[in-house]
Design a protein around this motif. Structure first.
Motif, PDB file in Angstrom:
ATOM      1  N   GLY A  17       0.794  -1.248   0.123  1.00  0.00           N
ATOM      2  CA  GLY A  17       0.020   0.060   0.127  1.00  0.00           C
ATOM      3  C   GLY A  17       0.933   1.238   0.056  1.00  0.00           C
ATOM      4  O   GLY A  17       1.781   1.481  -0.882  1.00  0.00           O
ATOM      5  N   ASP A  18       0.734   2.142   1.058  1.00  0.00           N
ATOM      6  CA  ASP A  18       1.676   3.361   1.250  1.00  0.00           C
ATOM      7  C   ASP A  18       2.880   3.140   1.962  1.00  0.00           C
ATOM      8  O   ASP A  18       3.633   3.974   2.254  1.00  0.00           O
ATOM      9  CB  ASP A  18       0.704   4.516   1.596  1.00  0.00           C
ATOM     10  CG  ASP A  18      -0.344   5.136   0.650  1.00  0.00           C
ATOM     11  OD1 ASP A  18      -0.164   4.789  -0.481  1.00  0.00           O
ATOM     12  OD2 ASP A  18      -1.212   5.559   0.920  1.00  0.00           O
ATOM     13  N   SER A  19       2.666   1.721   2.655  1.00  0.00           N
ATOM     14  CA  SER A  19       3.825   1.526   3.754  1.00  0.00           C
ATOM     15  C   SER A  19       4.909   1.023   3.063  1.00  0.00           C
ATOM     16  O   SER A  19       4.829   0.099   2.252  1.00  0.00           O
ATOM     17  CB  SER A  19       3.169   0.798   4.609  1.00  0.00           C
ATOM     18  OG  SER A  19       2.219   1.227   5.487  1.00  0.00           O
ATOM     19  N   VAL A  20       6.379   1.494   3.486  1.00  0.00           N
ATOM     20  CA  VAL A  20       7.435   0.668   3.012  1.00  0.00           C
ATOM     21  C   VAL A  20       7.791  -0.323   4.069  1.00  0.00           C
ATOM     22  O   VAL A  20       7.766  -0.118   5.481  1.00  0.00           O
ATOM     23  CB  VAL A  20       8.582   1.821   3.160  1.00  0.00           C
ATOM     24  CG1 VAL A  20      10.064   1.128   2.840  1.00  0.00           C
ATOM     25  CG2 VAL A  20       8.435   2.978   1.979  1.00  0.00           C
ATOM     26  N   ILE A  21       8.032  -1.424   3.335  1.00  0.00           N
ATOM     27  CA  ILE A  21       8.311  -2.730   4.222  1.00  0.00           C
ATOM     28  C   ILE A  21       9.797  -3.114   3.938  1.00  0.00           C
ATOM     29  O   ILE A  21      10.284  -2.952   2.881  1.00  0.00           O
ATOM     30  CB  ILE A  21       7.518  -3.695   3.774  1.00  0.00           C
ATOM     31  CG1 ILE A  21       5.933  -3.604   3.989  1.00  0.00           C
ATOM     32  CG2 ILE A  21       7.886  -5.248   4.612  1.00  0.00           C
ATOM     33  CD1 ILE A  21       5.486  -3.218   5.368  1.00  0.00           C
ATOM     34  N   LEU A  22      10.513  -3.443   4.889  1.00  0.00           N
ATOM     35  CA  LEU A  22      11.786  -3.835   4.987  1.00  0.00           C
ATOM     36  C   LEU A  22      11.926  -5.162   5.213  1.00  0.00           C
ATOM     37  O   LEU A  22      11.209  -5.777   6.316  1.00  0.00           O
ATOM     38  CB  LEU A  22      12.757  -2.895   6.071  1.00  0.00           C
ATOM     39  CG  LEU A  22      13.011  -1.459   5.947  1.00  0.00           C
ATOM     40  CD1 LEU A  22      13.704  -0.950   6.910  1.00  0.00           C
ATOM     41  CD2 LEU A  22      13.498  -1.196   4.458  1.00  0.00           C
ATOM     42  N   THR A  23      12.571  -6.041   4.309  1.00  0.00           N
ATOM     43  CA  THR A  23      12.730  -7.354   4.632  1.00  0.00           C
ATOM     44  C   THR A  23      14.322  -7.716   4.895  1.00  0.00           C
ATOM     45  O   THR A  23      14.889  -7.336   4.046  1.00  0.00           O
ATOM     46  CB  THR A  23      12.297  -8.209   3.389  1.00  0.00           C
ATOM     47  OG1 THR A  23      10.804  -7.992   3.150  1.00  0.00           O
ATOM     48  CG2 THR A  23      12.279  -9.679   3.761  1.00  0.00           C
ATOM     49  N   ASP A  24      14.464  -8.431   6.040  1.00  0.00           N
ATOM     50  CA  ASP A  24      15.917  -8.851   6.309  1.00  0.00           C
ATOM     51  C   ASP A  24      16.375  -9.962   5.796  1.00  0.00           C
ATOM     52  O   ASP A  24      15.682 -10.598   5.007  1.00  0.00           O
ATOM     53  CB  ASP A  24      16.154  -8.618   7.889  1.00  0.00           C
ATOM     54  CG  ASP A  24      15.438  -9.604   8.588  1.00  0.00           C
ATOM     55  OD1 ASP A  24      15.096 -10.748   8.137  1.00  0.00           O
ATOM     56  OD2 ASP A  24      15.067  -9.569   9.943  1.00  0.00           O
ATOM     57  N   ALA A  25      17.689 -10.181   6.033  1.00  0.00           N
ATOM     58  CA  ALA A  25      18.260 -11.327   5.392  1.00  0.00           C
ATOM     59  C   ALA A  25      17.721 -12.682   5.808  1.00  0.00           C
ATOM     60  O   ALA A  25      17.753 -13.489   5.198  1.00  0.00           O
ATOM     61  CB  ALA A  25      19.789 -11.475   6.006  1.00  0.00           C
ATOM     62  N   LYS A  26      17.043 -12.693   7.047  1.00  0.00           N
ATOM     63  CA  LYS A  26      16.119 -13.961   7.391  1.00  0.00           C
ATOM     64  C   LYS A  26      14.933 -13.997   6.829  1.00  0.00           C
ATOM     65  O   LYS A  26      14.138 -14.984   7.438  1.00  0.00           O
ATOM     66  CB  LYS A  26      16.578 -13.941   8.825  1.00  0.00           C
ATOM     67  CG  LYS A  26      17.960 -14.077   9.532  1.00  0.00           C
ATOM     68  CD  LYS A  26      18.220 -14.337  10.792  1.00  0.00           C
ATOM     69  CE  LYS A  26      19.655 -14.468  10.975  1.00  0.00           C
ATOM     70  NZ  LYS A  26      19.874 -14.774  12.432  1.00  0.00           N
ATOM     71  N   GLY A  27      14.343 -13.128   6.019  1.00  0.00           N
ATOM     72  CA  GLY A  27      13.111 -12.915   5.831  1.00  0.00           C
ATOM     73  C   GLY A  27      12.108 -12.402   6.847  1.00  0.00           C
ATOM     74  O   GLY A  27      10.807 -12.221   6.647  1.00  0.00           O
ATOM     75  N   GLY A  28      12.661 -11.971   8.002  1.00  0.00           N
ATOM     76  CA  GLY A  28      11.875 -11.015   8.754  1.00  0.00           C
ATOM     77  C   GLY A  28      11.305  -9.781   8.201  1.00  0.00           C
ATOM     78  O   GLY A  28      11.927  -9.004   7.225  1.00  0.00           O
ATOM     79  N   LYS A  29      10.188  -9.261   8.478  1.00  0.00           N
ATOM     80  CA  LYS A  29       9.481  -7.951   7.883  1.00  0.00           C
ATOM     81  C   LYS A  29       9.480  -6.815   8.884  1.00  0.00           C
ATOM     82  O   LYS A  29       9.069  -7.196  10.153  1.00  0.00           O
ATOM     83  CB  LYS A  29       8.315  -8.356   7.242  1.00  0.00           C
ATOM     84  CG  LYS A  29       8.508  -9.183   6.060  1.00  0.00           C
ATOM     85  CD  LYS A  29       7.555  -9.276   5.190  1.00  0.00           C
ATOM     86  CE  LYS A  29       7.482 -10.200   3.973  1.00  0.00           C
ATOM     87  NZ  LYS A  29       8.542  -9.984   3.084  1.00  0.00           N
ATOM     88  N   SER A  30       9.763  -5.680   8.584  1.00  0.00           N
ATOM     89  CA  SER A  30       9.472  -4.435   9.419  1.00  0.00           C
ATOM     90  C   SER A  30       8.821  -3.253   8.576  1.00  0.00           C
ATOM     91  O   SER A  30       9.145  -3.030   7.424  1.00  0.00           O
ATOM     92  CB  SER A  30      10.906  -3.981   9.939  1.00  0.00           C
ATOM     93  OG  SER A  30      10.634  -2.944  10.971  1.00  0.00           O
ATOM     94  N   LYS A  31       7.918  -2.800   9.201  1.00  0.00           N
ATOM     95  CA  LYS A  31       7.119  -1.681   8.497  1.00  0.00           C
ATOM     96  C   LYS A  31       7.780  -0.167   8.985  1.00  0.00           C
ATOM     97  O   LYS A  31       7.915  -0.049  10.187  1.00  0.00           O
ATOM     98  CB  LYS A  31       5.590  -1.638   8.881  1.00  0.00           C
ATOM     99  CG  LYS A  31       4.856  -0.762   8.365  1.00  0.00           C
ATOM    100  CD  LYS A  31       3.430  -1.277   8.747  1.00  0.00           C
ATOM    101  CE  LYS A  31       2.308   0.074   8.254  1.00  0.00           C
ATOM    102  NZ  LYS A  31       1.173  -0.169   8.720  1.00  0.00           N
TER     103      LYS A  31
END
Length: 195
Positions: free
Chosen positions: A159-173
């Motif tokens: 949507g309008d949010s940026v999501i970061l995906t780390d090296a282990k597949g974890g996600k952060s908004k």
């Protein structure tokens, strides 16, 4: 008659002299006022925007992050010239980690691991939110970010949010963007990313 002219002449001379003295006093007063105003302007303090560490330390949502930065010995680095972009986990992000993780990372013997985790949240250069969104769009939906730690984060949009995906597949908004600092910018995230 001569006495009258002489008296009038002397009186006019006195008036001119008095007038000049008043003008000199007036000029002197105006000069003093201007000098005083100039001095007052020079005494105004310039408020400088704090560094990334200063901005984080002044925000109650980053107390865990600031404690971690101090424990890792990264204060001087993050007070440096930069510019840096920091994806800064808020206190609630650290609270999501398994119980005891934060306490364990803050121990002196965990300094190397803590440093790796924290520098994984730091990017060299200043990337405002609009820059990240544009890079995601230009990259066909993803943008690979190389961190100071050496690993990568993948940015995408939900949507309008940026999501970061780390090296282990974890996600952060990303929950707050473009918090300016004198040596870069902070974007607050809701989950700690792991290298």
């Amino acid at each position: 008659m001569k006495k009258l002219f002489l008296t009038l002449f002397l009186l006019s001379g006195l008036l001119v002299t008095a007038s000049c003295n008043n003008d000199n006093k007036k000029d002197k007063k105006e000069t003093e006022t201007v000098e005083k105003e100039t001095v007052e302007v020079k005494e105004e303090k310039v408020v400088k925007t704090p560094t990334i560490v200063g901005v984080a330390a002044a925000n109650e949502n980053f107390t865990t992050l600031v404690a971690a930065v101090k424990a890792a010995g990264l204060v001087e680095t993050l007070n440096g010239d930069g510019p840096f972009t920091v994806f800064a986990p808020v206190n609630d992000a650290f609270a999501k980690l398994p119980e005891g993780t934060v306490d364990g990372l803050l121990k002196p013997e965990s300094k190397e691991t803590l440093t790796a985790v924290l520098t994984y949240h730091v990017v060299s250069g200043k990337f405002m939110a609009a820059d990240v969104v544009k890079a995601i769009s230009d990259g066909g939906g993803t943008f690979t970010i190389t961190t100071v730690q050496g690993g990568t984060l993948t940015a995408s949009l939900d949507g309008d949010s940026v999501i970061l995906t780390d090296a282990k597949g974890g996600k952060s908004k990303v929950i707050l963007t473009d918090v300016s600092a004198s040596n870069g910018v902070i974007h607050a995230i809701d989950t700690v990313v792991m290298p």
